[in-house]
Design a protein around this motif. Sequence first.
Motif, PDB file in Angstrom:
ATOM      1  N   ASN A 213       0.802  -1.224   0.000  1.00 11.70           N
ATOM      2  CA  ASN A 213       0.000   0.000   0.000  1.00 11.70           C
ATOM      3  C   ASN A 213       0.835   1.274   0.000  1.00 11.70           C
ATOM      4  OD1 ASN A 213      -2.760   1.228   0.309  1.00 11.70           O
ATOM      5  ND2 ASN A 213      -1.822   2.030   2.184  1.00 11.70           N
ATOM      6  N   PHE A 214       2.112   1.177   0.410  1.00  9.20           N
ATOM      7  CA  PHE A 214       2.935   2.381   0.542  1.00  9.20           C
ATOM      8  C   PHE A 214       4.146   2.305  -0.379  1.00  9.20           C
ATOM      9  CE2 PHE A 214       0.694   1.897   4.577  1.00  9.20           C
ATOM     10  CZ  PHE A 214       0.135   3.161   4.726  1.00  9.20           C
ATOM     11  N   ASP A 215       4.585   3.498  -0.805  1.00 12.18           N
ATOM     12  CA  ASP A 215       5.759   3.563  -1.673  1.00 12.18           C
ATOM     13  C   ASP A 215       7.038   3.206  -0.920  1.00 12.18           C
ATOM     14  OD1 ASP A 215       4.227   4.341  -3.823  1.00 12.18           O
ATOM     15  OD2 ASP A 215       4.391   6.471  -3.349  1.00 12.18           O
ATOM     16  N   PHE A 216       7.119   3.602   0.334  1.00  9.62           N
ATOM     17  CA  PHE A 216       8.263   3.204   1.138  1.00  9.62           C
ATOM     18  C   PHE A 216       7.906   3.278   2.617  1.00  9.62           C
ATOM     19  CE2 PHE A 216       8.782   7.728   1.463  1.00  9.62           C
ATOM     20  CZ  PHE A 216       9.423   7.941   2.675  1.00  9.62           C
ATOM     21  N   SER A 261       7.568  14.307  -0.113  1.00  8.39           N
ATOM     22  CA  SER A 261       6.572  14.833  -1.044  1.00  8.39           C
ATOM     23  C   SER A 261       6.446  13.929  -2.267  1.00  8.39           C
ATOM     24  CB  SER A 261       6.959  16.251  -1.493  1.00  8.39           C
ATOM     25  OG  SER A 261       8.183  16.239  -2.187  1.00  8.39           O
ATOM     26  N   ARG A 262       5.238  13.848  -2.743  1.00  4.27           N
ATOM     27  CA  ARG A 262       4.893  13.060  -3.942  1.00  4.27           C
ATOM     28  C   ARG A 262       5.056  11.554  -3.736  1.00  4.27           C
ATOM     29  NH1 ARG A 262       7.984  17.167  -5.404  1.00  4.27           N
ATOM     30  NH2 ARG A 262       9.814  15.830  -5.757  1.00  4.27           N
ATOM     31  N   ARG A 263       5.203  11.143  -2.485  1.00  4.47           N
ATOM     32  CA  ARG A 263       5.289   9.699  -2.215  1.00  4.47           C
ATOM     33  C   ARG A 263       4.378   9.341  -1.045  1.00  4.47           C
ATOM     34  NH1 ARG A 263      11.219   7.215  -2.021  1.00  4.47           N
ATOM     35  NH2 ARG A 263      11.746   9.004  -0.716  1.00  4.47           N
ATOM     36  N   LYS A 264       3.810   8.186  -1.140  1.00  2.00           N
ATOM     37  CA  LYS A 264       2.942   7.702  -0.079  1.00  2.00           C
ATOM     38  C   LYS A 264       3.810   6.878   0.891  1.00  2.00           C
ATOM     39  CE  LYS A 264      -1.441   5.221   0.564  1.00  2.00           C
ATOM     40  NZ  LYS A 264      -2.467   4.407  -0.132  1.00  2.00           N
ATOM     41  N   PHE A 265       3.938   7.387   2.094  1.00  2.00           N
ATOM     42  CA  PHE A 265       4.884   6.778   3.018  1.00  2.00           C
ATOM     43  C   PHE A 265       4.196   6.228   4.262  1.00  2.00           C
ATOM     44  CE2 PHE A 265       4.635  11.310   4.090  1.00  2.00           C
ATOM     45  CZ  PHE A 265       4.334  11.255   5.443  1.00  2.00           C
ATOM     46  N   PHE A 266       4.924   5.330   4.926  1.00  2.00           N
ATOM     47  CA  PHE A 266       4.492   4.776   6.210  1.00  2.00           C
ATOM     48  C   PHE A 266       5.684   4.831   7.164  1.00  2.00           C
ATOM     49  CE2 PHE A 266       3.951   0.568   8.648  1.00  2.00           C
ATOM     50  CZ  PHE A 266       3.344   1.205   9.722  1.00  2.00           C
ATOM     51  N   MET A 267       5.529   5.616   8.234  1.00  2.00           N
ATOM     52  CA  MET A 267       6.596   5.794   9.216  1.00  2.00           C
ATOM     53  C   MET A 267       6.169   5.204  10.561  1.00  2.00           C
ATOM     54  SD  MET A 267       9.329   7.613   8.255  1.00  2.00           S
ATOM     55  CE  MET A 267       9.900   8.867   7.102  1.00  2.00           C
ATOM     56  N   ARG A 288       3.577  16.759   6.044  1.00  2.00           N
ATOM     57  CA  ARG A 288       2.278  17.197   5.538  1.00  2.00           C
ATOM     58  C   ARG A 288       2.208  17.283   4.017  1.00  2.00           C
ATOM     59  NH1 ARG A 288      -0.292  18.098  10.069  1.00  2.00           N
ATOM     60  NH2 ARG A 288       0.864  18.751  11.917  1.00  2.00           N
ATOM     61  N   ASP A 289       3.347  17.105   3.350  1.00  2.00           N
ATOM     62  CA  ASP A 289       3.337  17.170   1.894  1.00  2.00           C
ATOM     63  C   ASP A 289       3.360  15.794   1.241  1.00  2.00           C
ATOM     64  OD1 ASP A 289       3.187  19.892   1.769  1.00  2.00           O
ATOM     65  OD2 ASP A 289       5.344  20.199   1.689  1.00  2.00           O
ATOM     66  N   GLY A 290       3.188  14.766   2.040  1.00  2.00           N
ATOM     67  CA  GLY A 290       3.145  13.420   1.467  1.00  2.00           C
ATOM     68  C   GLY A 290       1.844  13.174   0.731  1.00  2.00           C
ATOM     69  N   VAL A 291       1.830  12.111  -0.062  1.00  2.00           N
ATOM     70  CA  VAL A 291       0.619  11.742  -0.794  1.00  2.00           C
ATOM     71  C   VAL A 291      -0.470  11.376   0.203  1.00  2.00           C
ATOM     72  CG1 VAL A 291      -0.348   9.986  -2.338  1.00  2.00           C
ATOM     73  CG2 VAL A 291       1.890  10.987  -2.824  1.00  2.00           C
TER      74      VAL A 291
END
Length: 926
Positions: A213-216, A261-267, A288-291
Amino acid sequence: MASALLTGAVLPSIFNVVFDRLSSPEFAIWIKGKKLTQDMLERLKTNLYAVQTFLNDAEQKQIKEGAVKDWLASLKDAMYVADDLLDEFFTKAATQMDPGTFFSRYLNLQDRKIAKRMEGIIERIESIVRQIGTLGHREIPKENMSWRITTSLGEISHVYGREKDKEAIVRLLLDDADTGDGDISVIPIVGMGGIGKTTLAQLVYHDDKVKENFDFQAWVCVSEEFDVMKVTKNLLEATKKCTCNLNNLDLLQQDLKDQLSRRKFFMVLDDAWNENPSEWKTLLQPFRDGVKGSKVLMTTRNEKVANAAQKASPYKLGLLSEEDCWLVFSKHAHLSTSSMENPDLKKVGRDIVKKCDGLPMAAQALGGLLSENSDVNDWNRVLKSEIWEFPDEVTPALQISYYYLPPCLKECFVYCSLFPKDYEFDKNELILLWMAQSFLRPGKNQTPEEAGDEYFNELTARSFFQLHSTKENKFVMHDLIHDLAMFFAGKFYFRAEEHENVENVVEIDNKTRHLSHNAKGNYPFSKLLRFCNSVKHTRTFLEINLDPWIPFNMENTPCILLSKLKYLRTLSFKCFPLESLPDSIGELIHLRYLDLSETRIETLPESLGNLYNLQTLKLVRCSKLKILPVSMKNLVKLRHLDIGNTGLREMPKGMSKLKSLQFLSHYKVGKHEENKIKELGALANLQKSIFIYKLENVVNIGEASMARMFDKNGIESLMLSWSWNEQNTFASEIERDILDKLQPHINLKELQIWNYRGTIFPDWLGHSSYHNITTLTLYGCRNCCMLPSLGQLPALKRLKISDFETLEIVGAEFYQKDESCVEKPFPKLETLKFQSMGCWKEWCSIKFNAFPRLKQLIIKECPMLRGELPNHLPSLESLKIQNCEQLSYCVPRAPAMTYLSITGASEVRIGELPPLLRHLFIGGSH
């Protein structure tokens, strides 16, 4: 052995060291014919025998009785002083020019002084022993909870009772509709210490649906010390997967913002403690600038922390059910099915689990304690232990796990209290620290390092250590386990960082033997120096700078410590802005471990050679260090020398005299008679890895043979390197013979050859007898016109070939030397990379049924390559071709391929796209 005297005692390491010294032949020479000394020895032995049977009772009582704890501390302190005296005696005796006659001469001169000091120590111990009656100690035997190596470190135990919790968290993570633009969703998991918050986060982090589900993804441990800049830097490094040297918060946040930014992330932000909303707002600003749909998962014990980071309701993690707790306990007990069905054993086990009160860490610890032990009596001892009734400053189940640790492990565990919470332990480094303190008791035909490896594995099996969530070969301690180490460390350990926020000066107890300091913290050296005279018997000083890139001021030179702390066994100034070391370092005759890594030091004093007892010397990344002292050859007890990434011009003369060396990271071949490669021949016990460079200074095969590389069966990783700028047109005639004589032992697992100047490789390279080699790198072999036969290396998984300037054809010889061989070439190869092969024109691959397990193929900067490449790669998942301008390429049949990138090729022909392909990029000329 005298060490058997105190099996099971609470203070085995220091007691056993003293008894071993007293029982040594040298000591027997000294006392022979000296009635006073014989009397003293008998008095000392009598008192130690008398006290040992009371130690088990005292160890248990000290948890709730302060007077008993003080009594134990006084006894241990006296034993330390006795050991310091004996160590001084043996060191001075051993370092004289004529040891055969020195004993009588030295000891006659020193008899009165030594006897007086020994008399004082014995009188002190006798006074301590006389207090036994007033403390009401009982003689009780130590229950024999046998020591076992129980599990593999790589094993991941099943997690019980968290299936519904995992599903709930995963649903929250996959819900993209819960945030608006410019918003960030933080999901807090809240629960008490030891309840399994981090374990649940790990389950979610590694879930396949989450990964898809996430880019990284990235994982960062926040910990109690909440510094926005530090946490931001850790987040950035986790995101970029590389070290960051920025020390400006604005620049760090801008860089992190660009990455997210421009990436869907999971931290994952693990173990958060800060309750300040404004600091959380600052920290989360770049997110706040993530996908839309990007998520942050946070774990914390405190609901106020969760509220400070996010207004949404936290996910509260509950205790395990008794049944799930039983499953956790059973899993870590590692008993057979038949043992667990024993009704008596099962009943006692169930009763133990009830006392865990649903806390998985308690069940895990007690399961580890009883692992592979099916003795009902032992289980009953744990169930009926008085410790369950003690004040729960530390969880009783964990106290019991500590109490029943084998004696040799207790001090090793408590030593870890010197490090801060969430510290990332390196196993090998910790073993060297234990060795320096004489905590390790090797068995017959066992090295101290091997004993340390067993100790570490056992502590891990008992859950005192656990594998890091994301970093390979790193270990951490749970906060509760760290609290346990701190609790039992008592007056003998002092961690300055723990007191850095205390306004008033925190006094260091005069019994302190081990202390650590964080130079970037708020506990400056001036405070430590104030107490140096009162803690002159300190054995450990560790500088623990958690972030070497954060500058700090040195209020006073740390070298003052050397004039104060003469009994140091361990000294680390790692990452300290140290530019020189005074000659007085040679006066630290007790020193076993010295770490000057990542300092600015340029030279080392010749007095370093006086450190007769030195076992470990670390100089990693001392880039200004150009030369080692001539006296290095005197360090006959040196076992570990790490000089990686230094500026050393050459090795000191006489390295062959360091016959105790177990690890030598690098060896730069010199031109002088006493620093040539033949010096390695005498170092028969080298282990792990070695990087040998400046091989152009080997002028004949005789020198190469004398290095005896084939006999070094402990070397698992070897790098052989010639200098890139050393070109000799006549060298290629003898280079093959030299490399042939440098043939390593067949136990080798990893091999790198850099800048070899021969035209062909010797026959041993690629021979199937090297059945353990998994990684091979050939770099910069610019004269080579033919690759070695590597296809029959049975275990080879990773192969990189780079910067061959004259090679034109990769032909049949690459696959197999013997055409009658029926085995498939490269049977286990998973990664193959060719790079910077300027003249490579042809890869003969069609007729060979090779690479059955190849997963990744990379070909870069091969401008002359043309023709066909392997056309059937059944396991290939990733293919990357870059800057191969003449290549006309048909993409192979690869049903498992998920990644395909080809840029700068002449022509690319693609048939039916692989069904699993998720990334496709075709660029350049089509």
